[in-house]
Structures are given as structure tokens and as C-alpha cells.
Scaffold this motif. Structure first.
Motif, PDB file in Angstrom:
ATOM      1  N   TRP A   1       6.408  12.437  -0.279  1.00 15.73           N
ATOM      2  CA  TRP A   1       6.522  12.538   1.182  1.00 15.73           C
ATOM      3  C   TRP A   1       7.780  13.257   1.674  1.00 15.73           C
ATOM      4  O   TRP A   1       7.973  13.413   2.864  1.00 15.73           O
TER       5      TRP A   1
ATOM      6  N   ASN B   1       6.119  -5.173   5.934  1.00 13.90           N
ATOM      7  CA  ASN B   1       6.647  -4.153   5.038  1.00 13.90           C
ATOM      8  C   ASN B   1       7.537  -3.197   5.802  1.00 13.90           C
ATOM      9  O   ASN B   1       7.158  -2.708   6.875  1.00 13.90           O
ATOM     10  N   GLU B   2       8.706  -2.940   5.256  1.00 12.95           N
ATOM     11  CA  GLU B   2       9.662  -2.004   5.852  1.00 12.95           C
ATOM     12  C   GLU B   2       9.634  -2.074   7.376  1.00 12.95           C
ATOM     13  O   GLU B   2       9.206  -1.123   8.049  1.00 12.95           O
TER      14      GLU B   2
ATOM     15  N   PHE C   1      -0.371  -5.162   1.715  1.00  9.71           N
ATOM     16  CA  PHE C   1      -1.255  -4.293   2.506  1.00  9.71           C
ATOM     17  C   PHE C   1      -2.717  -4.745   2.409  1.00  9.71           C
ATOM     18  O   PHE C   1      -3.623  -3.965   2.691  1.00  9.71           O
TER      19      PHE C   1
ATOM     20  N   HIS D   1       2.473  10.283  -6.195  1.00  8.35           N
ATOM     21  CA  HIS D   1       3.695   9.468  -6.139  1.00  8.35           C
ATOM     22  C   HIS D   1       3.802   8.736  -7.475  1.00  8.35           C
ATOM     23  O   HIS D   1       2.917   7.986  -7.852  1.00  8.35           O
TER      24      HIS D   1
ATOM     25  N   VAL E   1       8.420  11.361  -5.620  1.00  8.88           N
ATOM     26  CA  VAL E   1       7.605  10.813  -4.525  1.00  8.88           C
ATOM     27  C   VAL E   1       6.741  11.924  -3.936  1.00  8.88           C
ATOM     28  O   VAL E   1       6.703  13.044  -4.464  1.00  8.88           O
TER      29      VAL E   1
ATOM     30  N   ARG F   1      -0.952   2.194   8.647  1.00  9.34           N
ATOM     31  CA  ARG F   1      -0.226   0.923   8.661  1.00  9.34           C
ATOM     32  C   ARG F   1       0.847   0.972   9.756  1.00  9.34           C
ATOM     33  O   ARG F   1       1.101   2.034  10.323  1.00  9.34           O
TER      34      ARG F   1
ATOM     35  N   GLU G   1      12.351  -2.230  -3.110  1.00 12.02           N
ATOM     36  CA  GLU G   1      11.667  -1.036  -3.630  1.00 12.02           C
ATOM     37  C   GLU G   1      12.744  -0.043  -4.005  1.00 12.02           C
ATOM     38  O   GLU G   1      13.530   0.359  -3.152  1.00 12.02           O
TER      39      GLU G   1
ATOM     40  N   TYR H   1      15.021   5.003  -1.396  1.00 18.73           N
ATOM     41  CA  TYR H   1      14.431   6.218  -1.965  1.00 18.73           C
ATOM     42  C   TYR H   1      15.518   7.286  -1.904  1.00 18.73           C
ATOM     43  O   TYR H   1      15.506   8.161  -1.049  1.00 18.73           O
TER      44      TYR H   1
ATOM     45  N   TYR I   1       8.558   0.148  -6.446  1.00 19.03           N
ATOM     46  CA  TYR I   1       7.261   0.535  -5.923  1.00 19.03           C
ATOM     47  C   TYR I   1       6.788   1.710  -6.765  1.00 19.03           C
ATOM     48  O   TYR I   1       7.391   2.756  -6.688  1.00 19.03           O
TER      49      TYR I   1
ATOM     50  N   GLU J   1      -0.970   8.242  -1.029  1.00 17.60           N
ATOM     51  CA  GLU J   1       0.187   8.367  -1.917  1.00 17.60           C
ATOM     52  C   GLU J   1      -0.157   8.899  -3.299  1.00 17.60           C
ATOM     53  O   GLU J   1       0.480   8.542  -4.302  1.00 17.60           O
TER      54      GLU J   1
HETATM   55  C1  GAL Z   1       7.972   2.967   1.152  1.00 17.79           C
HETATM   56  C2  GAL Z   1       6.927   1.945   1.522  1.00 17.79           C
HETATM   57  C3  GAL Z   1       5.947   1.738   0.380  1.00 17.79           C
HETATM   58  C4  GAL Z   1       5.449   3.062  -0.117  1.00 17.79           C
HETATM   59  C5  GAL Z   1       6.633   3.923  -0.507  1.00 17.79           C
HETATM   60  C6  GAL Z   1       6.254   5.279  -1.032  1.00 17.79           C
HETATM   61  O1  GAL Z   1       8.692   3.421   2.252  1.00 17.79           O
HETATM   62  O2  GAL Z   1       7.503   0.699   1.844  1.00 17.79           O
HETATM   63  O3  GAL Z   1       4.880   0.942   0.835  1.00 17.79           O
HETATM   64  O4  GAL Z   1       4.712   3.678   0.881  1.00 17.79           O
HETATM   65  O5  GAL Z   1       7.444   4.123   0.620  1.00 17.79           O
HETATM   66  O6  GAL Z   1       7.383   6.022  -1.411  1.00 17.79           O
END
Ligand code: GAL
Length: 691
Positions: free
Chosen positions: A344, A171-172, A67, A387, A342, A133, A336, A297, A374, A384
Motif C-alpha cells: 500500500w 482495529n487501528e 475482521f 502483502h 507491503v 472497513r 503489528e 510499518y 500481521y 492485500e
Molecule cells: C494495518 C492494518 C492491518 C493490515 C495491515 C497491512 O494498518 O491494521 O489490518 O491491513 O495494515 O499492512
């Protein structure tokens, strides 16, 4: 133009062989553990301490820079690599390897000032902007040209650096719908490439319906379901937009891979980190990387079991990723894996102590060559906050998840001593090997025309996957291009779009002794998503030994009955009425509704093999489970009976058991356990040698 070239490359190379991905991770090291580190978030005078601590905890590599475009190119064309050089040197000094991310998810502000139109336009034609992003239009030639410059600069700088083990592109990857002008132009080119003549497009899209006829490709705009109304939209035009979006994403990855490939050493791999279940992408559409990795996740999902489920996670995330990603190029890893709480999800509960360790072991069992998490330090600012990281906000002390990572690193080191290159999968497992045929095109098509809110394509497929695991079968999720002749069992769940060649391939498989289990909705459409001018799924009649006459569904909360061998099952979401040929056996019939007595499951033998057609989706998959058990029994292959959420899997001479259910499970194995014991608690792990 650049776009066009990339897209054509994609077609040209779609079927070409992959660069061999083997050799990047020595097998005897089993699974290497690493962690994300963001030097740009911390004071340079803490870097040395952090890198040393990462090494002391046993991590073997760090992951950086995905990033950091603004820090790497603060002014257009002026690169600043000094800070990254410094951390790479520190990593090297401490014996750590490095994965570098290309920083393309986050365009710097100077780029947006100079070219305000580089961003995606959403379905409301609202342009995205600087400040987050994954916001750029991947169809935009300006985006591609700036991408090329930064990736090239990084590749030149680090492509021969021995500390760099590999590259993660972007990324993702997410296939985001993009209605910008650049995307409209690219879509027209894509259509031209696919259909050549506008008449072919008219036919494929069925534009005779509601006066949608085109006389030139230039008249086509991306069909926007938000504007024309969800129900009114042309499903085939929308499916092509999905395909185009996935191709564009795939081409963006391949574009970067080619730029890297020109400068980097053969010892450095190229991958990307797909979200476990794809995020609209189709990982098989990229062909220029060495292998595909995934992120997981698991706390967030729908297959969380029992009272503790919200702390144990959704078992289907890793179940899917394990069975899917390694098949693409023969190797995979989790880039990751959630380190703890987390910030989110709808609710971000603390995890069950031990579950991070268990997820890691589940990744191991699934074949991951590496597991990375991660992130190392919990960030103090930005989107974040809250997290978890491997260390907590003080930057030093291990979090609960951090402790579990450190524990797994020690355990893997122990296991490395037990590894033997001669180990082989036990015979009984080989006999149970099953493949599931799956395609994202079908997923997109079915999800657009579900017919009932109760239909869920993922759930339908994963229902079969989960049953197979519960029976103790090794499972691979394969694509239509793969050779499936060596799998004794092939499951084809709701594979909607087929052609003659595929149906023939299935017939040949059965003729030669294969066991083919096909579920409802398979073969309902041709590859252009048109129904057949025949009965429903008419192309399948000969193969399944019968005809799907019509189908029904009940309203949510209502269930109907199916009877098989005197046992009653419930169903609700989908039920075909099937007319069997004289060559077939009727295995199950409806036991109520006005079509009571009609068949829903039939089976026939073809030469040395057998086909089962399961035209109904039962509640909780109980009927499907009994049919699969019958198929294994028919072949004299004994099966297990693991409860949902308990996985017992083979890898490299080891058996690994993990438990996502909220209940204790007692394993059958009576010998010596290398880890854990016979009693497998929720979040527990047991490992023993397979022979
Ligand atoms: C992922 C992402 C990471 C970070 C993470 C947080 O989906 O690739 O950069 O944001 O979530 O849980």
C-alpha cells in the motif's frame, strides 16, 4: 443518549486511576512473540497444520477475529462460534495463547441492509458504504447498540477461556471526520457539555469575527473546511471538531472495554492497536483499557537515511512509539510489526535482509512486552494481495521476514536465560533521562495554522527527540498530567496552548533544579487557542526571562544565519526575535536580515535550575543539538555522539544497538557481545549486558 452517556463517562473518569496493567507479561520473559492468523481465509483442513507450524516456529500466541463479524454473526442475533472455538482449541493443544479482536471495524452486510445510515459521511456529505472497513459512524446509537451485542456475545463466550490472554478492541482506531446527522447531534451535545452556555461557545470560538454568532447550540453545524474554504474556516471551531472526533473514538473504545470488562476474567487484558503516530486519535483520551499497543510499518515515512534508507525504513516510527506508548499505562507492545514487503505504500520495495529482525530488536529496546506481526499467511485474494506474511503464498515456507521472526524468537529465548531481576539502568543513563512534553491538541492547532508550509509539528518535535537519542539519553514522551519532577531534563517543543497553571508548574520544576528547554511557538495561545492580550507568548515572559517580540520565516530554499559562540548556523522555517531581560544571557543572535543582531536563544537561571528558550528552528537541528549539548555540559553530564539513525538503548539489564543509517558504525563497547559485534552494519543489531 447512549453517546451522551459515554462522552460524560469519558470526562468523569478522565483523571481517575487506570486499572493496573502490570502482571500480564512476566518481566523475565522479556518480549513474547505472536502472529495474526485468519482461519476464515483458509480451508478448515489446513488449520491444524498451520497452528502446529506457528508453534514450531516458536511463536507464543496468535491473534484472531478482528475482521470476522460476518462469520461470527452471519445472521442478526445468530452467532457462529464453532469455527473460532475449533482454532482456539487447536491453539491450546499446541501451547499457544490467543488475543481476540472485537470485529467492529467490519459491519456485516445484513446490518447495512437494515440500517443504511450507520456509515460515516465525509466532508462532501457522501455516505460511505458496505465493502470495506472502518466505515461506521461511531456517534450513531444504532452502531453502538450492535457493537454492544457482538462484543457482549464474544465476551460471554470467551471471557473465562484460559487460552485467551487478552482482547484487542477494533482495529487501528482512526479518528475519522464524520459529518453524518448522528455526528452533528453528538457534536452539539459535546459542545453543550463543554461550554454549558452558548455565550461561552461564542467567546471561545470568537464568533464575533465574520458574523458567526450563535443564539443556541442547536444552530451549530460542524464547521466544514471543505465547504467554507480552508482559509475561511474558524480555526477554533475546527480544533473543537478535532477534539470531539478524538473523544468520540476514545469513547467508542472505552464503551467496548466496559462491555468486555463485565464478563472477562482479570487475567485477560484489554488493549487496542493504535497506528504508531496516532491517525488523528489521542491514545490518552481512552481510560478504560489496560494499556495501549501500537502498529508499526516503518518502511513508509520520511526519515529514511542514505542509499539504503528505502529498505531500512523510517527510524522515527519506532523511535516515537517506543518513547510514547509505554508511558500511558506503564506497559506496551507492538501489535503489528511489518513482516516484509507491503502493498500500500507509494512503492513497495523489498526490505533489506535483516531489517525486520532489527525492527524487532528496536521494539525490544523500547520496552515492548510483546511483538506480534500481521500476518501469518500471505493472503491469496482481497485488498492485500502482494502483502508479505510470515509464510509465503504456499502457506508453509517461511518468507525472508518469517525467517527473521524465527531467528528473533530463538535469540529472545537465549536472552531470557541472561535476564536478572536485579538489573538497574546505569547511573550515567539515569542522569541523562529526558522527557518531552507533547499533546495532540497542540499538534492539531499548529497544523491548522502553520504560517509557513515549511512548518511541520511532528518534525519539529522529533528533531529534539532524535537529538536526545543521539546524545544517548533515555527519552519519555509525557503529557501535561504526568509528574515530570524526576527528569533532570524537560524539553517542551512548540507547546502552543498553555495556561497559568502549566507555566507555574514549569517554573516550580526549574526552581527545584530542573533543566527546562522550551522551543519556539510554546505558549503562543491560551487553551481556547486565543492569542494573549500581551506580546506574543506573553504568558511566558517571566519564565523565559525575555519577550518574544515578533517572528519571521523565510521562503522555502532560502536560509538565514544565526551565530552562537562564533559558529554560524542556518535557519529557514521559523525565527523569533527575542528581547532579553537583564536576568538572561543571550546565547545566539541573527547574523543577517534587517534584524541582524537580535536575539533568538536566551537562557536564565531560576533558583536551582535553568531555562533555555530556543526561538528558532535551524536547518537539520544543528543549533538545537549544540544547545542541548550545552545544557547537559552545564550539568556535568557526559553525552554520546551517535549518528542519526543509530540507537543505543537500555532495557532490563541489556544494551541494544540498532542501525537505520546506511553506514557502518563502530560501537565503543569492548566487552562480550551477546548478539552482534562492535561493528554495527546497516540493519545490524548488537546486544550486550549493561553491567
Ligand atoms: C494495518 C492494518 C492491518 C493490515 C495491515 C497491512 O494498518 O491494521 O489490518 O491491513 O495494515 O499492512
Amino acid at each position: 443518549m447512549i453517546r451522551k452517556i459515554i462522552v460524560s463517562f469519558l470526562y468523569l473518569f478522565a483523571l481517575s486511576s487506570f486499572v493496573s496493567a502490570k502482571g500480564f507479561f512476566p518481566k523475565e520473559e522479556l518480549m513474547s512473540l505472536g502472529v495474526y492468523y485468519y482461519p476464515e481465509h483458509w480451508s478448515p483442513n489446513q488449520w491444524e497444520r498451520d497452528i502446529k507450524n506457528i508453534t514450531d516456529h516458536g511463536f507464543e500466541f496468535i491473534h484472531m477475529a478482528e475482521f470476522a463479524w460476518a462469520q461470527l454473526e452471519p445472521i442478526e442475533g445468530q452467532y457462529d462460534f464453532k469455527w473460532l472455538d475449533k482454532v482456539i482449541e487447536l491453539a491450546d493443544k499446541n501451547g499457544l495463547k490467543v488475543i481476540l479482536g472485537t470485529p467492529t471495524p467490519c459491519p456485516p452486510v445484513w446490518l447495512s441492509q437494515k440500517h443504511s445510515d450507520i456509515y460515516i459521511k465525509d466532508a462532501h456529505y457522501q455516505r460511505k458504504e458496505h465493502g470495506t472497513r472502518a466505515n461506521m459512524s461511531l456517534s450513531n446509537p444504532i452502531v453502538l447498540s450492535y457493537t454492544k451485542k457482538i462484543v457482549e456475545a464474544m465476551a460471554k463466550r470467551y471471557g473465562r477461556n484460559k487460552t485467551i490472554m487478552g482482547w484487542q478492541i477494533d482495529n487501528e482506531p482512526e479518528a475519522k471526520e464524520d459529518y453524518s446527522e448522528a455526528s452533528q447531534v453528538a457534536f452539539r451535545l459535546w459542545l453543550k457539555e463543554k461550554y454549558s452556555k452558548v455565550d461561552a461557545l461564542n467567546e471561545a470560538w470568537g464568533t464575533a469575527f465574520w458574523s458567526q454568532l450563535y443564539s443556541a447550540f442547536d444552530e451549530v453545524n460542524i464547521h466544514n473546511a471543505t465547504n467554507v474554504g480552508w482559509w475561511g474556516a474558524n480555526p477554533i471551531a475546527l480544533l473543537d471538531f478535532k477534539r470531539f472526533t478524538a473523544d468520540t473514538q476514545a469513547a467508542f473504545l472505552d464503551f467496548q472495554a466496559e462491555v468486555l470488562r463485565e464478563y472477562i476474567d482479570k487475567t485477560q487484558f484489554i488493549t487496542t492497536n493504535y497506528v504508531a503516530k496516532g491517525n488523528g486519535t489521542d491514545p490518552r483520551r481512552s481510560t478504560k483499557m489496560d494499556f495501549a499497543s501500537f502498529t508499526a510499518y516503518p518502511n513508509y515515512g520520511s526519515a529514511n537515511l542514505g542509499d539504503l534508507g528505502f529498505r531500512l525504513g523510517d527510524y522515527s516510527v519506532l523511535m516515537y512509539a517506543n518513547d510514547y506508548y509505554k508511558l500511558i499505562d506503564g506497559i506496551t507492545g507492538v501489535m503489528e510489526l511489518q513482516p516484509g514487503q507491503v502493498n500500500w505504500a507509494n512503492h513497495n520495495s523489498l526490505l533489506q535482509p535483516g531489517i525486520v529482525r532489527m525492527w524487532l530488536w528496536h521494539c525490544f529496546a523500547g520496552g515492548s512486552s510483546y511483538a506480534c506481526t500481521y500476518r501469518y499467511r500471505q493472503v491469496l485474494y482481497g485488498a492485500e494481495q502482494y502483502h508479505h506474511g510470515i509464510v509465503s503464498t504456499d502457506g508453509v515456507n517461511l518468507s525472508q521476514g518469517g525467517k527473521e521472526y524465527a531467528q528473533v524468537i530463538k535469540e529472545i529465548n537465549q536472552l531470557r536465560k541472561e535476564y536478572s531481576s536485579k538489573s538497574e539502568m546505569p547511573e550515567i543513563l539515569q542522569k541523562r533521562k529526558a522527557a518531552i512534553m507533547w499533546s495532540f491538541d497542540n499538534l492539531w492547532s499548529l497544523e491548522r495554522q502553520k504560517q509557513t508550509s515549511q512548518w511541520d509539528t511532528w518534525k519539529h518535535m522529533q528533531g529534539y527527540q532524535s537529538i536526545l537519542h543521539s546524545l544517548g539519553a533515555p527519552v519519555d514522551i509525557i503529557s501535561v498530567e504526568d509528574d515530570f519532577t524526576d527528569y533532570p531534563f524537560l524539553i517542551v517543543p512548540a507547546y502552543e496552548m498553555v495556561d497559568e497553571a502549566l507555566v507555574q508548574k514549569w517554573k516550580d520544576y526549574v526552581s527545584q533544579g530542573g533543566n527546562l528547554i522550551i522551543s519556539t511557538r510554546t505558549g503562543a495561545k491560551d487553551v481556547n487557542a486565543h492569542l494573549w492580550e500581551s506580546n506574543l507568548s506573553g504568558i511566558m515572559n517571566e519564565l523565559i526571562g525575555g519577550k518574544v517580540q515578533t517572528f519571521d520565516m523565510l521562503s522555502a530554499g532560502k536560509s538565514g544565519q544565526v551565530i552562537m559562540n562564533g559558529k554560524t548556523y542556518q535557519w529557514s522555517s521559523w525565527g523569533d526575535q527575542v528581547i532579553a531581560n537583564s536576568t538572561s544571557d543571550i546565547l545566539a543572535r541573527y547574523n543577517d536580515q534587517f534584524y541582524k543582531g537580535d536575539a533568538c536563544i536566551i537562557s536564565q537561571s531560576i533558583d536551582k535550575g535553568k531555562v533555555w528558550y530556543i526561538g528558532v528552528e535551524s536547518l537539520e537541528g544543528l543549533l538545537e543539538r549544540d544547545i542541548l549539548k550545552r545544557a547537559f555540559a552545564y550539568n556535568d553530564v557526559p553525552v554520546e555522539n551517535y549518528p542519526e539513525g543509530v540507537f543505543v538503548m537500555y532495557r532490563d539489564g541489556f544494551m541494544v544497538a540498532v542501525n537505520y543509517s546506511s553506514k557502518v558504525y563502530e560501537l565503543a563497547y569492548d566487552g562480550k557481545y551477546l548478539l552482534g559485534e562492535k561493528v554495527l552494519k546497516p540493519a545490524g543489531v548488537s546486544v550486550w549486558k549493561s553491567n
